[in-house]
Design an enzyme around this catalytic site. Structure first.
Site, mmCIF file in Angstrom:
data_model
loop_
_atom_site.group_PDB
_atom_site.id
_atom_site.type_symbol
_atom_site.label_atom_id
_atom_site.label_comp_id
_atom_site.label_asym_id
_atom_site.label_seq_id
_atom_site.Cartn_x
_atom_site.Cartn_y
_atom_site.Cartn_z
ATOM 1 N N CYS A 398 0.840 -1.201 0.000
ATOM 2 C CA CYS A 398 0.000 0.000 0.000
ATOM 3 C C CYS A 398 0.876 1.252 0.000
ATOM 4 C CB CYS A 398 -0.980 -0.053 1.172
ATOM 5 S SG CYS A 398 -2.439 0.948 0.888
ATOM 6 N N HIS A 525 -3.635 -4.849 0.605
ATOM 7 C CA HIS A 525 -2.961 -5.361 1.806
ATOM 8 C C HIS A 525 -3.037 -6.885 1.837
ATOM 9 C CE1 HIS A 525 -2.377 -1.629 4.187
ATOM 10 N NE2 HIS A 525 -3.407 -1.196 3.487
ATOM 11 N N GLU A 527 -1.520 -8.978 3.560
ATOM 12 C CA GLU A 527 -1.301 -9.614 4.874
ATOM 13 C C GLU A 527 -2.589 -10.119 5.527
ATOM 14 O OE1 GLU A 527 -0.801 -6.431 4.136
ATOM 15 O OE2 GLU A 527 -1.325 -5.063 5.777
HETATM 16 N N1 GLN Z 1 -1.923 6.723 2.932
HETATM 17 C C1 GLN Z 1 -2.016 5.960 1.741
HETATM 18 C C2 GLN Z 1 -3.387 6.059 1.097
HETATM 19 O O1 GLN Z 1 -4.334 6.456 1.711
HETATM 20 C C3 GLN Z 1 -1.682 4.499 2.016
HETATM 21 C C4 GLN Z 1 -2.678 3.821 2.869
HETATM 22 C C5 GLN Z 1 -2.197 2.505 3.375
HETATM 23 O O2 GLN Z 1 -1.020 2.198 3.333
HETATM 24 N N2 GLN Z 1 -3.108 1.719 3.918
HETATM 25 O O3 GLN Z 1 -3.541 5.737 -0.061
#
Ligand code: GLN
Length: 552
Positions: A398, A525, A527
């Site tokens: 992300c 994500h 994970e």
């Molecule tokens: N801050 C970034 C976004 O909002 C990444 C978010 C994250 O890593 N969950 O896109």
């Protein structure tokens, strides 16, 4: 439906979640379908607004629910897929009741904690327990309900009262209460102290609930004398007092309970059938033994923000561990505070600066996990640059993908000052931009949350191999920003490949770097869907490459 309630006393953080998951896993190994509900007595509607720094990670579900990290434990231990309704909070209960009151549902009655809130809680458990969770559409047979907090807290009182009533609603033969407590050892004599447990059970009984089982956390196994004393003062049969002493690894907890005949005793109480043949339990035992037998080690530098509280990255840690088990090594996570890598640190805190770079360079692989906000971003960008230039295996999750793209835009495309508009609204080269779901121009949208499909664009990429040849993959998201579609062509011609995209091919889901041994990023994500015996593919890719690089 049978219910196993897991409550806790004395203090929090005793491992109620692991106990609840372990009991669930044991009942599942008898061939029953098991689901789980977590009760969180806080007023937040969900965990989405809570800082992972204070409360541990926000776990994300397929349906986009942002929930307590214990739901992650259940999903991993029971190999199930839960819904946002499996996390019940005071906020949700009161919101429903108050909404109902405004609708006129209560016909002129005074709306009260008892019975209206307590009924709402019971109806909720009833309803959610029957939601299928194992993917084949069948209703579960057993529901584990974990009551967060400790019994006696003002906040949890309505839930305790609801559970008291619930035992009559569902029938005592369908209701087992397991209370998790602490047995400390104090003083030079080293005696196991039962008084805290006596007190918490007294509190529980005053509320009208009598525990069927006591799970006692302690350093060493409970002595028989301790068990006898607890039985005497707590109104629990001595055989139902279970020792949950420290074990060599987490996966031993269900086995420890099994050794004490827990499964058979709970099954008897609930009228479930015991079976001799339990392949799931055998496989679990093998896994626990395997984890204890690992001799090699693989070191991953985790370059993040909240490095003080490891619970803020719980699922990431799990995914790394699952991957390490599969390559046959222990996972050693080296925590690198991203700000320590930044040039300003060199003068502000030279020791931190030196240590951060040393740790980064000593690691076999680099991971930049998800995150929000400005802090440490430049350090993460430097970590991505270091991994790219030195052929060190890299996984960006992300935010970790976003910093890799920013770094590439700055240093390979030569666009100085490139950034995400999240961190610099006026950047001359917006490599990452705000792109809410639905519309690129409409700013009303918020987070992109939950399971979404990614389409793999080419056969010739690491993603295809890692995901076993799948070309459509489903993973969970939690973000607002995306790689700027206007920059894709330039980035691609310089060697950054966007091998996974959303179904409209507008959002970049997976990046890989041509010619690098493993440089991988996911906008989602991965994970959250990792399992002990089925590590998340991108994490496995990182750990596999990191481990291989040790011997090369
Ligand atoms: N801050 C970034 C976004 O909002 C990444 C978010 C994250 O890593 N969950 O896109």
């Amino acid at each position: 439906m049978r219910y196993v309630i897991v409550s806790g006393g004395v203090l929090s953080g005793l491992g109620k979640g692991v106990t609840a998951s372990s009991i669930g896993m044991l009942l599942k190994s008898l061939g029953y379908r098991v689901t789980a509900i977590k009760i969180d007595p806080y007023l937040n509607s969900d965990a989405g607004t809570m800082s992972p720094f204070e409360h541990g990670e926000v776990f994300v579900l397929d349906d986009g629910g942002e929930v307590d990290l214990d739901l992650g434990n259940y999903e991993r231990f029971l190999d199930i897929t839960l819904t946002r309704d499996n996390n019940l909070t005071t906020g949700k209960v009161y919101a429903n009741v108050i909404e109902g009151e405004r609708r006129g549902d209560y016909l002129g009655k005074t709306v009260q904690v008892v019975p209206h809130i307590t009924n709402e809680i019971q109806d909720w458990m009833d309803r959610v327990a029957s939601i299928p969770v194992d993917g084949n559409g069948d209703e579960p047979d057993v529901c584990i309900v974990e009551l967060g907090g400790t019994v006696g807290d003002i906040e949890s009182a309505p839930f305790v009262e609801a559970l008291r009533q619930f035992q009559f609603r569902v029938g005592k033969e369908n209701f087992v209460l397991v209370h998790v407590s602490l047995v400390p050892v104090v003083g030079v004599v080293g005696e196991q102290k039962t008084k805290p447990t006596q007190h918490t059970v007294k509190e529980l009984r005053a509320a009208g609930l009598s525990p069927d089982f006591l799970v006692c956390r302690s350093e060493e196994p409970l002595e028989q004398a301790t068990k006898d004393k607890l039985a005497l003062f707590c109104h629990v049969s001595p055989s139902h007092i279970l020792s949950a002493h420290d074990v060599s690894n987490l996966y031993r907890v269900p086995l420890l309970l099994e050794e004490q005949n827990t499964t058979a005793m709970i099954a008897e109480k609930l009228g479930l059938e015991m079976t001799a043949d339990r392949p799931q339990l055998d496989a679990w035992r093998e896994m626990a033994d395997h984890v204890d037998s690992l001799e090699n080690e693989v070191t991953i530098a985790m370059v993040g923000k909240y490095t003080g509280l490891t619970d803020s990255y719980l699922s990431v840690i799990k995914a790394l561990q699952h991957s390490a088990f599969k390559v046959g090594a222990k996972m050693n996570i080296s925590w690198v505070d991203a700000t320590g890598l930044e040039p300003e640190s060199e003068s502000k805190d030279p020791e931190l600066y030196a240590k951060s770079w040393q740790d980064l360079k000593a690691a076999d692989g680099v991971l930049v996990p998800g995150g929000f906000g400005n802090r440490g971003i430049e350090g993460m960008i430097l970590a991505a640059q270091y991994a790219r230039e030195n052929h060190v295996p890299y996984l960006g999750v992300c935010l970790g993908l976003q910093v890799a793209v920013i770094e590439f835009t700055r240093n390979v495309l030569g666009k100085a000052g490139a950034n995400s508009t999240e961190f610099d609204e006026d950047t001359p080269h917006p490599a990452v931009i705000f792109m809410p779901e639905g519309s690129r121009t409409h700013m009303g949208g918020t987070m992109r949350l939950g399971s979404r499909q990614t389409n793999i664009q080419t056969e010739d990429c690491a993603a295809v191999r890692l995901y076993d040849g799948a070309t459509e993959i489903h993973e969970r998201h939690r973000h607002r920003y995306e790689v700027n579609p206007d920059m894709i062509a330039d980035l691609e011609s310089a060697g950054l490949q966007f091998v996974g995209k959303d179904t409209e091919a507008q959002r970049m889901e997976i990046i890989e770097l041509a010619g690098h041994k493993f440089f991988f990023g996911t906008q989602y994500h991965p994970e959250f869907k990792s399992r002990p015996n089925r590590p998340s593919p991108p994490f496995f890719g990182l750990v596999e490459a990191a481990f291989a690089s040790q011997t090369n």
